[in-house]
Design a protein around this motif. Sequence first.
Motif, PDB file in Angstrom:
ATOM      1  N   UNK A 113       0.795  -1.217   0.000  1.00 19.29           N
ATOM      2  CA  UNK A 113       0.000   0.000   0.000  1.00 19.29           C
ATOM      3  C   UNK A 113       0.826   1.266   0.000  1.00 19.29           C
ATOM      4  N   UNK A 114       2.119   1.161   0.326  1.00 18.68           N
ATOM      5  CA  UNK A 114       2.943   2.370   0.435  1.00 18.68           C
ATOM      6  C   UNK A 114       3.266   2.987  -0.912  1.00 18.68           C
ATOM      7  N   UNK A 115       3.371   2.168  -1.954  1.00 18.46           N
ATOM      8  CA  UNK A 115       3.713   2.744  -3.262  1.00 18.46           C
ATOM      9  C   UNK A 115       2.559   3.571  -3.819  1.00 18.46           C
ATOM     10  N   UNK A 116       1.347   3.146  -3.540  1.00 22.75           N
ATOM     11  CA  UNK A 116       0.200   3.940  -3.968  1.00 22.75           C
ATOM     12  C   UNK A 116       0.184   5.291  -3.254  1.00 22.75           C
ATOM     13  N   UNK A 117       0.595   5.310  -2.002  1.00 26.97           N
ATOM     14  CA  UNK A 117       0.660   6.578  -1.263  1.00 26.97           C
ATOM     15  C   UNK A 117       1.794   7.465  -1.793  1.00 26.97           C
TER      16      UNK A 117
END
Length: 354
Positions: A113-117
Amino acid sequence: MAKDLTYAVIGAGGMGTQFGVLLQEFAGRHVDFIDTWQANVDAVREKGGYYVSQDEKDRHFVKARIFTPEEYDGDPDVWIVFVKQVQLDIVLRRCAHLFKEHQVVFSAMNGYGHFEKINRYFPKDHIFGGTALIGAVVHGPGDVNFTGGATAKAMNLCSFDPEIAARGAQGAPEIEKRIFDDFTAATLNPTIVDNFQGMCLAKIVFNSVLNTLCTMYQIRFGEFAAHPASTWLTQRLVDEAYTAAEKAGIPLLGTRDSEVATILHTAGVAHPLHYPSMYQDLTTGRPTEVDYINGYIAKLGREHGYECTLHEFVTQELHLAEHAFAIHNPEIAAAAKAEAEAVAAVAPIGGAAA
């Protein structure tokens, strides 16, 4: 000849410190450190750097420059992001004013989920992801131990942009090749791969066994590997995760058997003395990342008609361990809550860039 790349690490905990220090010491690169843990900022600033060790040996001092997001005014070529998933939104908002169009970002955080953020602040072709079989333990502010020597470290590197990733190592953009060269010099042993989603999910599967089980029972990797049921436990969790990935149509790097072998080798041979970062979160009263690891695998299965009963169960078991730790250690839990509130209070409202 192109000038050397400069780096800035956002999140100067165990892994962020390790990447930054190794880039300084072995690759000779300029590295700045940015952190929101005020005690760490104060300690490193007072001493002028970090004390670091390797497998609890060769403890030595390394000079370092550290800043809060609001103080920093540098312009690095590459951002390295190592922030806990539960803190990432807040920290990125605090750093948003520092991000520029020419910069790229690398992250090898646990979970999903961090890459989307990060993509809210950087375009896909400026984002490079990684997965790292590399350990670090924070003994206290400004004091970090790296686990596993130079030959035990291993990591993957891949563009977040699927068109770029598909080109593989031969077609990698120049900036990715230069980051690869710097990480190689820093003894991080990188490999450029062409399957971003499969790379990330394979590491989540890895973490879903060692990080979660070792945290739940507060043991080191090697102590898990020494238990007679370690292979059985690993096989069951890996098999369920791979089935969820198959239902979702995601090809992982490696096979069920190779993943089990990697986990057991890492635990028993490469990093037997390591406590996972999730354990460090638990024992300092912080929320763990289990929802982004076992919880993510369970969510992936549910979304594709498959119930991951083991990963659902383990996720709730870890939350119970968090609850129990807070009951038995109320002062640690209260201090962690106060620290989280202090970090959040500084973050501006909104702040997501294009």
